[in-house]
Design an enzyme around this catalytic site. Structure first.
Site, short mmCIF file in Angstrom:
data_model
loop_
_atom_site.label_atom_id
_atom_site.label_comp_id
_atom_site.label_asym_id
_atom_site.label_seq_id
_atom_site.Cartn_x
_atom_site.Cartn_y
_atom_site.Cartn_z
N PRO A 13 0.62 -1.32 0.20
CA PRO A 13 -0.03 0.00 0.01
C PRO A 13 0.97 1.38 0.00
CG PRO A 13 0.00 -1.12 2.08
CD PRO A 13 0.60 -2.04 1.24
N ASN A 14 0.29 2.24 -0.81
CA ASN A 14 0.98 3.64 -0.87
C ASN A 14 2.23 3.74 -1.84
OD1 ASN A 14 -1.04 4.83 0.69
ND2 ASN A 14 -0.32 3.76 2.45
N ARG A 21 5.39 12.17 -2.80
CA ARG A 21 5.62 12.77 -1.31
C ARG A 21 6.90 12.01 -0.70
NH1 ARG A 21 1.30 15.25 -2.08
NH2 ARG A 21 -0.81 14.73 -1.63
N TYR A 26 11.85 8.27 0.92
CA TYR A 26 11.65 7.22 -0.13
C TYR A 26 12.18 7.53 -1.37
CZ TYR A 26 8.26 5.83 3.54
OH TYR A 26 7.53 5.20 4.62
N ASN A 77 8.07 -5.94 -1.14
CA ASN A 77 8.22 -4.68 -0.45
C ASN A 77 6.58 -4.63 0.09
OD1 ASN A 77 7.80 -2.34 0.98
ND2 ASN A 77 9.08 -1.15 -0.61
N ALA A 80 3.44 -1.16 4.55
CA ALA A 80 2.94 -1.06 6.18
C ALA A 80 2.40 -2.53 6.63
CB ALA A 80 1.70 -0.05 6.16
N HIS A 83 4.63 -4.89 8.76
CA HIS A 83 4.46 -4.93 10.18
C HIS A 83 3.26 -5.35 10.59
CE1 HIS A 83 7.64 -2.35 8.94
NE2 HIS A 83 7.09 -1.60 8.45
N ASP A 90 1.62 -15.98 6.11
CA ASP A 90 0.93 -17.39 5.88
C ASP A 90 0.98 -17.47 4.44
OD1 ASP A 90 0.55 -17.85 8.56
OD2 ASP A 90 -1.57 -17.35 8.39
N GLU A 101 12.87 -9.82 0.85
CA GLU A 101 12.15 -8.76 1.37
C GLU A 101 12.75 -7.40 1.24
OE1 GLU A 101 11.53 -9.20 5.71
OE2 GLU A 101 10.33 -7.07 5.69
N HIS A 103 12.94 -3.01 1.43
CA HIS A 103 12.37 -1.80 1.75
C HIS A 103 13.39 -0.58 1.47
CE1 HIS A 103 9.38 -3.88 4.14
NE2 HIS A 103 10.33 -4.52 4.91
N ARG A 110 14.18 4.02 12.06
CA ARG A 110 12.69 4.71 12.24
C ARG A 110 11.92 4.35 13.35
NH1 ARG A 110 9.65 4.48 6.52
NH2 ARG A 110 8.87 6.55 7.47
N ARG A 114 7.92 0.06 13.09
CA ARG A 114 8.55 -0.45 11.84
C ARG A 114 9.70 -1.39 12.00
NH1 ARG A 114 6.17 3.27 8.21
NH2 ARG A 114 5.72 5.02 9.04
O1 CA2 Z 1 10.75 1.63 3.30
C1 CA2 Z 1 9.91 0.79 2.67
O2 CA2 Z 1 10.09 0.54 1.76
C2 CA2 Z 1 8.55 0.80 3.54
O3 CA2 Z 1 8.29 -0.61 2.96
C3 CA2 Z 1 7.71 1.88 2.75
C4 CA2 Z 1 6.12 1.66 3.53
C5 CA2 Z 1 6.42 1.72 5.16
O4 CA2 Z 1 5.15 1.72 5.90
C6 CA2 Z 1 7.36 0.79 5.58
O5 CA2 Z 1 7.68 1.02 6.89
C7 CA2 Z 1 8.76 0.93 5.04
C8 CA2 Z 1 5.64 2.99 3.33
C9 CA2 Z 1 5.17 3.09 2.02
C10 CA2 Z 1 4.48 4.48 1.76
O6 CA2 Z 1 4.72 5.03 0.53
C11 CA2 Z 1 4.89 6.51 0.20
C12 CA2 Z 1 5.05 6.85 -0.93
C13 CA2 Z 1 5.06 8.07 -1.11
C14 CA2 Z 1 4.95 9.09 -0.05
C15 CA2 Z 1 4.74 8.63 1.22
C16 CA2 Z 1 4.80 7.22 1.30
#
Ligand code: CA2
Length: 151
Positions: A13-14, A21, A26, A77, A80, A83, A90, A101, A103, A110, A114
């Site tokens: 997700p995201n 952003r 990132y 990847n 979220a 975690h 599973d 894996e 990230h 962080r 996380r």
């Molecule tokens: O560092 C990573 O790749 C994470 O998997 C990214 C996740 C975060 O929840 C993990 O703890 C670490 C968050 C992805 C959110 O992606 C965004 C993209 C653009 C702007 C903000 C967030």
């Protein structure tokens, strides 16, 4: 000619918002940029890739279930869901495929929530903190893993 090994690359997700952003956390690359870089590296390694993103936990679980028989390894990847998701853990366990894996950020630098990953328990290895290059390192690792499995 040898048949190419196939690697499923999953993004949670995201991650579709990358480059839009929080570039300081990132990086400035979009997910499309990362897919192009992965495609180039995969070609150089003689791997085929299937690169996907979903904001939906169930869809990721379904894709992981379908990977068995279709792919030779999974790079994930889970964002979220890393975690929180026993369902993804599973599904990855049932897939019986090598898992790497990834990230973008160094999750250990962080927030403490996380620091724990459900996925690490079944991953062959974890790469974090190297931005989008981590995906390329994961492909390098996966090339060795699928190669060794073929021996
Ligand atoms: O560092 C990573 O790749 C994470 O998997 C990214 C996740 C975060 O929840 C993990 O703890 C670490 C968050 C992805 C959110 O992606 C965004 C993209 C653009 C702007 C903000 C967030």
């Amino acid at each position: 000619m040898a048949i190419e090994a196939s690697v499923l690359i999953l993004n949670g997700p995201n991650l579709n918002m990358l480059g839009v952003r929080q570039p300081s956390v990132y990086g400035t690359e979009t997910l499309d940029d990362i897919e192009v870089a992965c495609q180039e590296r995969a070609e150089a390694l003689g791997l085929a890739i299937d690169f996907r993103q979903s904001n939906n936990e169930g869809e990721l679980v379904t894709w992981i279930q379908q990977a068995r028989g279709e792919h030779d390894g999974i790079i994930i990847n889970a964002a979220a869901f890393t975690h929180t998701s026993i369902a993804i853990l599973d599904a990855l366990t049932l897939a019986e495929l090598p898992v790497v894996e990834v990230h973008l950020s160094n999750i250990f630098r962080r927030e403490s929530f996380r620091h724990h990953s459900y996925i690490s328990a079944i991953a062959k290895g974890v790469i974090c903190g190297f931005g989008f290059q981590g995906y390329l390192l994961a492909l390098d690792a996966m090339a060795s893993l699928v190669d060794n499995a073929a021996l």
